[in-house]
Design a protein around this motif. Structure first.
Motif, PDB file in Angstrom:
ATOM      1  N   PHE A   1       0.854  -1.185   0.000  1.00 48.02           N
ATOM      2  CA  PHE A   1       0.000   0.000   0.000  1.00 48.02           C
ATOM      3  C   PHE A   1       0.890   1.235   0.000  1.00 48.02           C
ATOM      4  O   PHE A   1       2.085   1.146   0.221  1.00 48.02           O
ATOM      5  N   GLY A   2       0.289   2.384  -0.272  1.00 51.88           N
ATOM      6  CA  GLY A   2       1.036   3.637  -0.212  1.00 51.88           C
ATOM      7  C   GLY A   2       1.702   4.048  -1.502  1.00 51.88           C
ATOM      8  O   GLY A   2       2.342   5.093  -1.546  1.00 51.88           O
ATOM      9  N   PHE A   3       1.542   3.263  -2.576  1.00 50.93           N
ATOM     10  CA  PHE A   3       2.189   3.639  -3.828  1.00 50.93           C
ATOM     11  C   PHE A   3       1.632   4.959  -4.351  1.00 50.93           C
ATOM     12  O   PHE A   3       2.372   5.770  -4.901  1.00 50.93           O
ATOM     13  N   GLY A   4       0.327   5.196  -4.162  1.00 52.62           N
ATOM     14  CA  GLY A   4      -0.271   6.458  -4.615  1.00 52.62           C
ATOM     15  C   GLY A   4       0.357   7.659  -3.937  1.00 52.62           C
ATOM     16  O   GLY A   4       0.638   8.661  -4.579  1.00 52.62           O
ATOM     17  N   LEU A   5       0.606   7.558  -2.630  1.00 49.16           N
ATOM     18  CA  LEU A   5       1.247   8.666  -1.907  1.00 49.16           C
ATOM     19  C   LEU A   5       2.682   8.866  -2.367  1.00 49.16           C
ATOM     20  O   LEU A   5       3.157   9.993  -2.479  1.00 49.16           O
ATOM     21  N   TRP A   6       3.381   7.773  -2.627  1.00 50.11           N
ATOM     22  CA  TRP A   6       4.753   7.863  -3.138  1.00 50.11           C
ATOM     23  C   TRP A   6       4.742   8.576  -4.498  1.00 50.11           C
ATOM     24  O   TRP A   6       5.532   9.479  -4.745  1.00 50.11           O
ATOM     25  N   LEU A   7       3.815   8.175  -5.357  1.00 55.69           N
ATOM     26  CA  LEU A   7       3.711   8.762  -6.693  1.00 55.69           C
ATOM     27  C   LEU A   7       3.391  10.253  -6.606  1.00 55.69           C
ATOM     28  O   LEU A   7       4.013  11.072  -7.286  1.00 55.69           O
ATOM     29  N   ILE A   8       2.445  10.613  -5.747  1.00 55.92           N
ATOM     30  CA  ILE A   8       2.079  12.020  -5.568  1.00 55.92           C
ATOM     31  C   ILE A   8       3.308  12.847  -5.200  1.00 55.92           C
ATOM     32  O   ILE A   8       3.549  13.914  -5.765  1.00 55.92           O
ATOM     33  N   GLN A   9       4.097  12.340  -4.265  1.00 57.44           N
ATOM     34  CA  GLN A   9       5.259  13.097  -3.793  1.00 57.44           C
ATOM     35  C   GLN A   9       6.356  13.197  -4.840  1.00 57.44           C
ATOM     36  O   GLN A   9       7.163  14.122  -4.807  1.00 57.44           O
ATOM     37  N   HIS A  10       6.383  12.265  -5.781  1.00 56.89           N
ATOM     38  CA  HIS A  10       7.402  12.321  -6.828  1.00 56.89           C
ATOM     39  C   HIS A  10       6.942  13.084  -8.069  1.00 56.89           C
ATOM     40  O   HIS A  10       7.773  13.515  -8.860  1.00 56.89           O
ATOM     41  N   LEU A  11       5.639  13.260  -8.231  1.00 58.64           N
ATOM     42  CA  LEU A  11       5.131  13.995  -9.387  1.00 58.64           C
ATOM     43  C   LEU A  11       4.998  15.489  -9.121  1.00 58.64           C
ATOM     44  O   LEU A  11       5.129  16.291 -10.039  1.00 58.64           O
ATOM     45  N   CYS A  12       4.724  15.870  -7.881  1.00 58.20           N
ATOM     46  CA  CYS A  12       4.475  17.275  -7.546  1.00 58.20           C
ATOM     47  C   CYS A  12       5.740  17.949  -7.030  1.00 58.20           C
ATOM     48  O   CYS A  12       6.618  17.297  -6.471  1.00 58.20           O
ATOM     49  N   ASP A  13       5.783  19.261  -7.201  1.00 54.53           N
ATOM     50  CA  ASP A  13       6.915  20.032  -6.688  1.00 54.53           C
ATOM     51  C   ASP A  13       6.841  20.196  -5.175  1.00 54.53           C
ATOM     52  O   ASP A  13       7.872  20.265  -4.511  1.00 54.53           O
ATOM     53  N   GLN A  14       5.632  20.266  -4.625  1.00 58.97           N
ATOM     54  CA  GLN A  14       5.452  20.382  -3.173  1.00 58.97           C
ATOM     55  C   GLN A  14       4.212  19.604  -2.772  1.00 58.97           C
ATOM     56  O   GLN A  14       3.185  19.650  -3.470  1.00 58.97           O
ATOM     57  N   VAL A  15       4.303  18.905  -1.644  1.00 62.03           N
ATOM     58  CA  VAL A  15       3.163  18.199  -1.069  1.00 62.03           C
ATOM     59  C   VAL A  15       3.163  18.505   0.423  1.00 62.03           C
ATOM     60  O   VAL A  15       4.176  18.326   1.096  1.00 62.03           O
ATOM     61  N   GLU A  16       2.033  18.986   0.914  1.00 61.53           N
ATOM     62  CA  GLU A  16       1.897  19.310   2.337  1.00 61.53           C
ATOM     63  C   GLU A  16       0.628  18.667   2.863  1.00 61.53           C
ATOM     64  O   GLU A  16      -0.345  18.488   2.122  1.00 61.53           O
ATOM     65  N   LEU A  17       0.629  18.367   4.147  1.00 56.11           N
ATOM     66  CA  LEU A  17      -0.536  17.771   4.781  1.00 56.11           C
ATOM     67  C   LEU A  17      -0.895  18.554   6.032  1.00 56.11           C
ATOM     68  O   LEU A  17      -0.026  18.849   6.854  1.00 56.11           O
ATOM     69  N   ASP A  18      -2.170  18.899   6.152  1.00 53.08           N
ATOM     70  CA  ASP A  18      -2.711  19.488   7.372  1.00 53.08           C
ATOM     71  C   ASP A  18      -3.740  18.498   7.901  1.00 53.08           C
ATOM     72  O   ASP A  18      -4.597  18.026   7.145  1.00 53.08           O
ATOM     73  N   GLN A  19      -3.643  18.181   9.175  1.00 53.14           N
ATOM     74  CA  GLN A  19      -4.605  17.275   9.784  1.00 53.14           C
ATOM     75  C   GLN A  19      -5.221  17.970  10.987  1.00 53.14           C
ATOM     76  O   GLN A  19      -4.508  18.571  11.805  1.00 53.14           O
ATOM     77  N   SER A  20      -6.545  17.917  11.085  1.00 53.34           N
ATOM     78  CA  SER A  20      -7.259  18.567  12.178  1.00 53.34           C
ATOM     79  C   SER A  20      -8.484  17.714  12.507  1.00 53.34           C
ATOM     80  O   SER A  20      -8.785  16.744  11.798  1.00 53.34           O
ATOM     81  N   PRO A  21      -9.224  18.084  13.540  1.00 51.93           N
ATOM     82  CA  PRO A  21     -10.461  17.346  13.839  1.00 51.93           C
ATOM     83  C   PRO A  21     -11.480  17.412  12.695  1.00 51.93           C
ATOM     84  O   PRO A  21     -12.354  16.564  12.601  1.00 51.93           O
ATOM     85  N   GLN A  22     -11.355  18.410  11.811  1.00 53.90           N
ATOM     86  CA  GLN A  22     -12.275  18.528  10.672  1.00 53.90           C
ATOM     87  C   GLN A  22     -11.878  17.624   9.506  1.00 53.90           C
ATOM     88  O   GLN A  22     -12.625  17.471   8.557  1.00 53.90           O
ATOM     89  N   GLY A  23     -10.678  17.031   9.547  1.00 53.97           N
ATOM     90  CA  GLY A  23     -10.250  16.141   8.477  1.00 53.97           C
ATOM     91  C   GLY A  23      -8.809  16.377   8.086  1.00 53.97           C
ATOM     92  O   GLY A  23      -8.080  17.139   8.716  1.00 53.97           O
ATOM     93  N   SER A  24      -8.408  15.706   7.011  1.00 55.07           N
ATOM     94  CA  SER A  24      -7.053  15.854   6.466  1.00 55.07           C
ATOM     95  C   SER A  24      -7.143  16.638   5.169  1.00 55.07           C
ATOM     96  O   SER A  24      -8.087  16.481   4.396  1.00 55.07           O
ATOM     97  N   ARG A  25      -6.139  17.468   4.937  1.00 54.81           N
ATOM     98  CA  ARG A  25      -6.083  18.235   3.686  1.00 54.81           C
ATOM     99  C   ARG A  25      -4.704  18.044   3.092  1.00 54.81           C
ATOM    100  O   ARG A  25      -3.691  18.457   3.666  1.00 54.81           O
ATOM    101  N   LEU A  26      -4.665  17.399   1.928  1.00 54.40           N
ATOM    102  CA  LEU A  26      -3.419  17.187   1.197  1.00 54.40           C
ATOM    103  C   LEU A  26      -3.316  18.290   0.161  1.00 54.40           C
ATOM    104  O   LEU A  26      -4.197  18.449  -0.687  1.00 54.40           O
TER     105      LEU A  26
END
Length: 168
Positions: A98-123
């Motif tokens: 699992f996790g290949f999609g996240l690996w791919l996202i991080q290698h295709l984009c110039d920047q990837v950030e994650l915010d996590q809060s009680p309202q949810g996650s925002r990639l």
């Protein structure tokens, strides 16, 4: 500083429709060719992760920012964590199946950030807009002479076997 969202749509199983909206948004923001295709693929992976692993509900928000294009993929369940991103970035997750999609996202984009809060996650996925045309070689100034054509010297032909001369 981010502008007002240019794109806002709920996450759904209509991946073709979401890809089309993201492609239009990113194209208006200046992406084209392979960078555009890569960005659309990365957003598609993030949306698919929400559908498959993130509770199935969320929002895609596209922002036009100076020098680049940003899309935020938010999942309401908030299941995506920094640990998931770190494992995928270092290749540990996809080797476990699992996790290949996240690996791919991080290698295709110039920047990837994650915010996590009680309202949810925002990639937050960002792609820089690069110059549309690569630098061109310098042109000759009109009064310059082009370089002389290459004429081989005897030393250049050393060891070369020439065909026999044809009879006259």
């Amino acid at each position: 500083m981010a502008m007002e969202p240019e794109l806002r749509c709920p996450i759904s199983t209509d991946l073709d429709g979401i890809r089309r909206l993201v492609r239009e948004h990113a194209g208006r923001g200046g992406l084209s060719g392979e960078p555009l295709d890569n960005f659309v693929l990365a957003v598609n992976e993030a949306v698919t992760n929400v559908l498959d692993h993130g509770g199935g509900t969320g929002t895609v928000v596209g922002l036009d920012e100076p020098g680049g294009v940003t899309v935020e993929v938010a999942d309401d369940a908030g299941l995506l964590s920094a640990a998931h991103l770190a494992a995928a970035e270092h290749g540990r997750a996809h080797t476990a199946g699992f996790g290949f999609g996240l690996w791919l996202i991080q290698h295709l984009c110039d920047q990837v950030e994650l915010d996590q809060s009680p309202q949810g996650s925002r990639l937050r996925l960002h792609m820089d807009v690069r110059a549309a045309h690569p630098p061109q070689p310098a042109l000759l100034v009109p009064d310059e002479q082009p370089p002389a054509p290459f004429v081989p010297r005897a030393a250049d032909l050393a060891g070369t076997v020439l065909p026999p001369a044809e009879p006259a």
